[in-house]
Design a protein around this motif. Structure first.
Motif, PDB file in Angstrom:
ATOM      1  N   LEU A   7     -13.398  13.778 -44.802  1.00 49.54           N
ATOM      2  CA  LEU A   7     -12.112  14.379 -44.896  1.00 49.54           C
ATOM      3  C   LEU A   7     -11.202  13.870 -46.073  1.00 49.54           C
ATOM      4  CD1 LEU A   7     -11.266  13.557 -41.305  1.00 49.54           C
ATOM      5  CD2 LEU A   7     -12.121  15.703 -42.322  1.00 49.54           C
ATOM      6  N   LEU A   8     -10.833  14.850 -46.990  1.00 51.05           N
ATOM      7  CA  LEU A   8     -10.040  14.541 -48.208  1.00 51.05           C
ATOM      8  C   LEU A   8      -8.553  14.459 -47.945  1.00 51.05           C
ATOM      9  CD1 LEU A   8     -12.432  16.869 -50.390  1.00 51.05           C
ATOM     10  CD2 LEU A   8     -12.246  14.342 -50.097  1.00 51.05           C
ATOM     11  N   SER A   9      -7.849  14.828 -46.896  1.00 43.15           N
ATOM     12  CA  SER A   9      -6.711  14.766 -46.539  1.00 43.15           C
ATOM     13  C   SER A   9      -6.335  14.272 -45.036  1.00 43.15           C
ATOM     14  CB  SER A   9      -6.062  16.235 -46.445  1.00 43.15           C
ATOM     15  OG  SER A   9      -6.483  16.993 -45.425  1.00 43.15           O
ATOM     16  N   SER A  10      -5.362  13.780 -44.779  1.00 43.81           N
ATOM     17  CA  SER A  10      -4.903  13.078 -43.606  1.00 43.81           C
ATOM     18  C   SER A  10      -4.973  14.126 -42.332  1.00 43.81           C
ATOM     19  CB  SER A  10      -3.796  12.235 -43.537  1.00 43.81           C
ATOM     20  OG  SER A  10      -2.699  13.116 -44.039  1.00 43.81           O
ATOM     21  N   THR A  11      -4.776  15.406 -42.814  1.00 44.22           N
ATOM     22  CA  THR A  11      -4.757  16.401 -41.746  1.00 44.22           C
ATOM     23  C   THR A  11      -6.158  16.873 -41.335  1.00 44.22           C
ATOM     24  OG1 THR A  11      -4.400  18.163 -43.549  1.00 44.22           O
ATOM     25  CG2 THR A  11      -2.349  17.145 -42.136  1.00 44.22           C
ATOM     26  N   GLY A  12      -7.060  16.844 -42.317  1.00 42.14           N
ATOM     27  CA  GLY A  12      -8.499  17.309 -42.174  1.00 42.14           C
ATOM     28  C   GLY A  12      -8.637  18.595 -42.574  1.00 42.14           C
ATOM     29  N   LEU A  13      -7.565  19.188 -43.302  1.00 45.17           N
ATOM     30  CA  LEU A  13      -7.814  20.572 -43.769  1.00 45.17           C
ATOM     31  C   LEU A  13      -8.623  20.757 -45.020  1.00 45.17           C
ATOM     32  CD1 LEU A  13      -4.164  21.804 -43.013  1.00 45.17           C
ATOM     33  CD2 LEU A  13      -6.094  22.254 -41.778  1.00 45.17           C
ATOM     34  N   ALA A  14      -8.902  19.492 -45.689  1.00 39.97           N
ATOM     35  CA  ALA A  14      -9.454  19.486 -47.165  1.00 39.97           C
ATOM     36  C   ALA A  14     -10.728  18.452 -46.673  1.00 39.97           C
ATOM     37  CB  ALA A  14      -8.916  19.252 -48.157  1.00 39.97           C
ATOM     38  N   TYR A  15     -11.884  19.171 -46.502  1.00 45.79           N
ATOM     39  CA  TYR A  15     -13.122  18.433 -46.343  1.00 45.79           C
ATOM     40  C   TYR A  15     -14.192  19.089 -46.482  1.00 45.79           C
ATOM     41  CZ  TYR A  15     -14.574  22.169 -42.942  1.00 45.79           C
ATOM     42  OH  TYR A  15     -15.005  23.362 -42.429  1.00 45.79           O
ATOM     43  N   ARG A  16     -15.493  18.172 -46.615  1.00 44.15           N
ATOM     44  CA  ARG A  16     -16.760  18.568 -47.164  1.00 44.15           C
ATOM     45  C   ARG A  16     -17.766  18.290 -45.894  1.00 44.15           C
ATOM     46  NH1 ARG A  16     -18.047  20.547 -52.116  1.00 44.15           N
ATOM     47  NH2 ARG A  16     -19.959  21.219 -50.977  1.00 44.15           N
ATOM     48  N   ARG A  17     -18.608  18.907 -45.661  1.00 41.50           N
ATOM     49  CA  ARG A  17     -19.737  18.412 -44.761  1.00 41.50           C
ATOM     50  C   ARG A  17     -20.826  17.635 -45.450  1.00 41.50           C
ATOM     51  NH1 ARG A  17     -20.394  21.813 -39.896  1.00 41.50           N
ATOM     52  NH2 ARG A  17     -21.940  20.537 -38.416  1.00 41.50           N
ATOM     53  N   CYS A  18     -21.428  16.458 -45.009  1.00 44.32           N
ATOM     54  CA  CYS A  18     -21.963  15.472 -45.771  1.00 44.32           C
ATOM     55  C   CYS A  18     -23.148  14.830 -44.615  1.00 44.32           C
ATOM     56  CB  CYS A  18     -21.327  14.497 -46.208  1.00 44.32           C
ATOM     57  SG  CYS A  18     -19.924  14.664 -47.322  1.00 44.32           S
ATOM     58  N   ARG A  19     -23.938  14.280 -45.727  1.00 46.06           N
ATOM     59  CA  ARG A  19     -25.163  13.570 -44.942  1.00 46.06           C
ATOM     60  C   ARG A  19     -25.368  12.313 -46.067  1.00 46.06           C
ATOM     61  NH1 ARG A  19     -30.538  13.450 -46.631  1.00 46.06           N
ATOM     62  NH2 ARG A  19     -31.098  14.843 -48.509  1.00 46.06           N
ATOM     63  N   MET A  20     -25.766  11.280 -45.462  1.00 44.32           N
ATOM     64  CA  MET A  20     -25.889   9.985 -46.284  1.00 44.32           C
ATOM     65  C   MET A  20     -27.157   9.983 -46.840  1.00 44.32           C
ATOM     66  SD  MET A  20     -25.608   5.869 -45.156  1.00 44.32           S
ATOM     67  CE  MET A  20     -27.117   5.833 -44.358  1.00 44.32           C
ATOM     68  N   VAL A  21     -27.133   9.901 -48.075  1.00 45.76           N
ATOM     69  CA  VAL A  21     -28.617   9.590 -48.754  1.00 45.76           C
ATOM     70  C   VAL A  21     -28.904   8.333 -49.337  1.00 45.76           C
ATOM     71  CG1 VAL A  21     -28.622  12.119 -49.338  1.00 45.76           C
ATOM     72  CG2 VAL A  21     -27.633  10.528 -50.757  1.00 45.76           C
TER      73      VAL A  21
END
Length: 109
Positions: free
Chosen positions: A61-75
């Motif tokens: 989550l790139l913003s505190s509201t959760g509106l800017a985000y990316r789906r990820c996996r740990m590598v």
């Protein structure tokens, strides 16, 4: 921390950018810093323990509201830093569901 050759150019942030990582189902969340980012992934410093968390797939989550985000996996894992790969974008339906879960979680704090 060097990870070797990169497929995409990285942009480093000297002090890091405040971010959050959150489970896909919204049951957990951790504060962190975005140390560097590229088109395909990022390096994060996570505050608190990640032991027991499902990091196969989660939201950055790139913003505190959760509106800017990316789906990820740990590598990669090195101490409190993780390397993540960005997964392909979610559908509008799953995006709305994830945002709703995040807001419900905030309301119960």
């Amino acid at each position: 921390m060097a990870y070797g050759d990169r497929k995409s150019e990285r942009i480093e942030f000297e002090r890091g950018i405040d971010v959050y990582i959150m489970g896909i189902d919204g049951t957990w969340r951790r504060d962190g810093k975005l140390n560097d980012v590229s088109r395909t992934g990022a390096r994060l410093t996570v505050n608190g323990s990640i032991q027991g968390l499902d990091l196969k797939e989660f939201f950055l989550l790139l913003s505190s509201t959760g509106l800017a985000y990316r789906r990820c996996r740990m590598v990669r894992l090195a101490g409190n830093q993780i390397g993540v790969e960005f997964l392909k974008p979610t559908t509008e339906k799953s995006r709305k569901a994830a945002i709703e879960k995040y807001h419900q979680k905030l309301e119960h704090r």
